[in-house]
Design a protein around this motif. Structure first.
Motif, short mmCIF file in Angstrom:
data_model
loop_
_atom_site.label_atom_id
_atom_site.label_comp_id
_atom_site.label_asym_id
_atom_site.label_seq_id
_atom_site.Cartn_x
_atom_site.Cartn_y
_atom_site.Cartn_z
N UNK A 10 29.52 -25.78 -58.86
CA UNK A 10 29.83 -27.92 -59.31
C UNK A 10 31.89 -26.89 -59.23
N UNK A 11 32.14 -25.69 -59.70
CA UNK A 11 33.56 -25.35 -59.18
C UNK A 11 34.31 -24.95 -57.74
N UNK A 12 33.04 -25.52 -57.57
CA UNK A 12 33.38 -24.46 -55.90
C UNK A 12 33.27 -23.27 -55.42
N UNK A 13 32.27 -22.21 -56.24
CA UNK A 13 31.41 -20.77 -56.05
C UNK A 13 30.38 -21.46 -55.44
N UNK A 14 30.47 -20.57 -53.55
CA UNK A 14 29.21 -20.61 -53.43
C UNK A 14 28.09 -20.51 -53.88
N UNK A 15 26.89 -20.58 -53.33
CA UNK A 15 25.10 -20.29 -53.29
C UNK A 15 25.38 -18.98 -53.62
N UNK A 16 25.56 -18.29 -52.97
CA UNK A 16 24.79 -16.68 -52.95
C UNK A 16 26.24 -16.39 -54.17
N UNK A 17 27.38 -16.13 -54.45
CA UNK A 17 27.91 -16.03 -55.06
C UNK A 17 27.86 -16.61 -56.92
N UNK A 18 27.27 -17.16 -56.93
CA UNK A 18 27.56 -18.19 -58.42
C UNK A 18 25.87 -17.41 -58.87
N UNK A 19 25.00 -17.39 -57.59
CA UNK A 19 23.36 -16.51 -57.93
C UNK A 19 23.71 -14.34 -58.30
N UNK A 20 24.37 -14.53 -57.36
CA UNK A 20 25.01 -13.56 -57.81
C UNK A 20 25.71 -12.73 -59.77
N UNK A 21 26.30 -14.13 -59.92
CA UNK A 21 27.39 -13.64 -61.07
C UNK A 21 26.72 -14.53 -62.20
N UNK A 22 24.94 -14.56 -62.07
CA UNK A 22 23.99 -15.08 -63.03
C UNK A 22 22.79 -14.45 -63.40
N UNK A 23 22.82 -13.06 -62.14
CA UNK A 23 22.41 -11.87 -62.70
C UNK A 23 20.97 -11.78 -61.63
N UNK A 24 21.09 -12.93 -60.36
CA UNK A 24 19.48 -13.25 -59.30
C UNK A 24 20.00 -12.13 -58.33
N UNK A 25 19.84 -11.06 -57.81
CA UNK A 25 19.95 -10.53 -56.70
C UNK A 25 20.59 -10.49 -56.06
N UNK A 26 20.34 -12.01 -55.29
CA UNK A 26 20.52 -12.91 -53.74
C UNK A 26 20.11 -14.52 -54.54
N UNK A 27 20.55 -14.73 -52.27
CA UNK A 27 20.26 -16.23 -53.29
C UNK A 27 18.86 -17.21 -53.09
N UNK A 28 17.88 -16.13 -53.05
CA UNK A 28 16.15 -16.74 -52.66
C UNK A 28 15.94 -17.73 -54.26
N UNK A 29 16.43 -16.58 -54.82
CA UNK A 29 15.44 -17.27 -56.07
C UNK A 29 15.98 -18.43 -56.83
N UNK A 30 17.59 -17.98 -56.48
CA UNK A 30 18.17 -19.96 -57.63
C UNK A 30 17.99 -21.25 -55.84
N UNK A 31 18.07 -20.12 -55.26
CA UNK A 31 17.34 -21.53 -54.17
C UNK A 31 15.72 -22.08 -54.94
N UNK A 32 15.53 -21.31 -55.00
CA UNK A 32 13.56 -21.23 -54.78
C UNK A 32 13.80 -22.70 -56.47
N UNK A 33 14.12 -22.29 -57.85
CA UNK A 33 14.58 -22.25 -58.79
C UNK A 33 15.14 -24.02 -58.19
N UNK A 34 16.40 -24.09 -58.22
CA UNK A 34 17.08 -25.38 -58.09
C UNK A 34 15.97 -26.49 -57.59
N UNK A 35 15.08 -26.51 -56.51
CA UNK A 35 14.00 -27.08 -55.95
C UNK A 35 13.30 -27.77 -56.21
N UNK A 36 13.34 -27.06 -58.08
CA UNK A 36 11.71 -27.53 -59.12
C UNK A 36 12.32 -29.41 -59.11
N UNK A 37 10.73 -29.20 -59.74
CA UNK A 37 10.82 -31.18 -60.14
C UNK A 37 12.59 -31.48 -61.62
N UNK A 38 12.76 -32.34 -61.41
CA UNK A 38 13.79 -32.51 -62.64
C UNK A 38 12.96 -32.23 -64.12
N UNK A 39 11.90 -32.80 -64.20
CA UNK A 39 11.56 -32.02 -66.24
C UNK A 39 11.16 -30.49 -66.15
#
Length: 319
Positions: A275-304
């Motif tokens: 939300x503050x301008x980082x790419x998905x790939x950059x954000x994924x690395x900064x929060x500890x994911x090895x790449x963006x694939x897991x972050x993309x998958x987790x972001x597609x979960x249901x709202x619950x």
């Protein structure tokens, strides 16, 4: 060093003072640079509960990092209660004008209203006084059925114990939700949020339990959620087996495993970075994911699921 100044008026409610003061005092115990002072127009201030309080007189010079809190007092009507004098009102206005934050608990909103700080801003007070506050300050936007409001460094809370919620909110804004959760746990209170607003962080959302082992694990995850945290390491920190930790964590947090809790913190932080301008790939690395694939998958979960509420009962294999 940030100064928190409580302005005491005659008939002040003790819990209006003690609740927020305890929050900032506990934050100081955890290493945050807070110092608390009490000021009043007279040195001796009678409280609503009969215990007299002693305060310094005169209005201290403040910086933009300092905070003023006006606790409420016992009164049938806001108009018939005590009033802060002209010098005190000018001091409140001046602090806000130079970038400082001014807060109130319960009837303390009246002092902010008389200083002109509620004009055009959202605010609240004890439910017994909301109609009168709106009538006395027609330019104020009085909000009902909330614990607190925050609008342009003017923060107001409802009655009595809601001052604790207000102070925890200010800690979360200033230092992040991990500290607010830590202070709430130390005080054995639940860091509540306003009912019509989403919880700001899983660090607060899943801390309403009293399981000390789970709190210890959450403290570890909150501070190091970007790192690999094997279940065995977390269990050792809690002094229990991996299987027991999974069971306790599931029960205390309403269905999460430690891994799911850590992933929730990572996704929330990544969403903030994106939300503050980082790419998905950059954000994924900064929060500890090895790449963006897991972050993309987790972001597609249901709202619950994204809120940290799993749709199935986890097993110990979930980690």
């Amino acid at each position: 060093m940030s100064l928190v100044v409580f302005v005491l008026l005659p008939g002040v409610h003790l819990l209006d003072v003690a609740g927020p003061a305890q929050v900032f005092s506990t934050a100081a115990d955890f290493g945050q640079p807070y110092r608390i002072e009490y000021v009043a127009e007279r040195e001796r201030v009678p409280s609503a509960q009969g215990l007299p309080l002693i305060a310094r007189t005169g209005w201290p010079e403040l910086s933009g990092d300092d905070l003023i809190v006006v606790p409420g007092w016992r009164t049938r009507t806001l108009g018939g209660g005590p009033a802060l004098g002209h010098a005190g009102s000018e001091w409140l206005r001046g602090h806000h004008a130079t970038g400082g934050t001014v807060a109130s608990v319960c009837a303390g909103a009246e002092a902010l209203g008389r200083a002109g700080l509620l004009d055009g801003r959202r605010c609240t007070t004890h439910h017994d006084h909301q109609d009168e506050l709106a009538a006395r300050h027609p330019r104020a936007l009085v909000v009902r059925d909330v614990l607190f409001t925050a609008d342009d460094r003017v923060v107001t809370s409802a009655g009595i114990a809601s001052g604790i919620d207000l102070a925890l909110h200010l800690l979360a804004v200033r230092h992040g939700p991990a500290l607010a959760a830590q202070v709430a746990r130390d005080m054995v209170v639940y860091a509540r949020r306003n009912g019509h607003e989403p919880q700001s962080s899983a660090m607060l959302r899943h801390r309403s339990h009293l399981d000390d082992a789970v709190h210890r694990v959450q403290d570890l995850i909150d501070g190091r959620f970007t790192e690999p945290l094997p279940l065995a390491r977390l269990a050792a920190g809690a002094g229990v087996s991996e299987r027991t930790l999974t069971r306790l964590f599931h029960r205390a947090t309403g269905g999460l495993t430690p891994l799911r809790y850590q992933q929730t913190l990572r996704v929330e932080r990544a969403e903030h970075l994106i939300g503050h301008g980082a790419t998905v790939e950059s954000a994924a690395r900064q929060v500890g994911f090895e790449d963006a694939r897991m972050l993309r998958r987790l972001r597609t979960r249901t709202p619950r699921e994204k809120a940290g509420e799993p749709s199935r009962r986890p097993t110990p294999a979930d980690g």
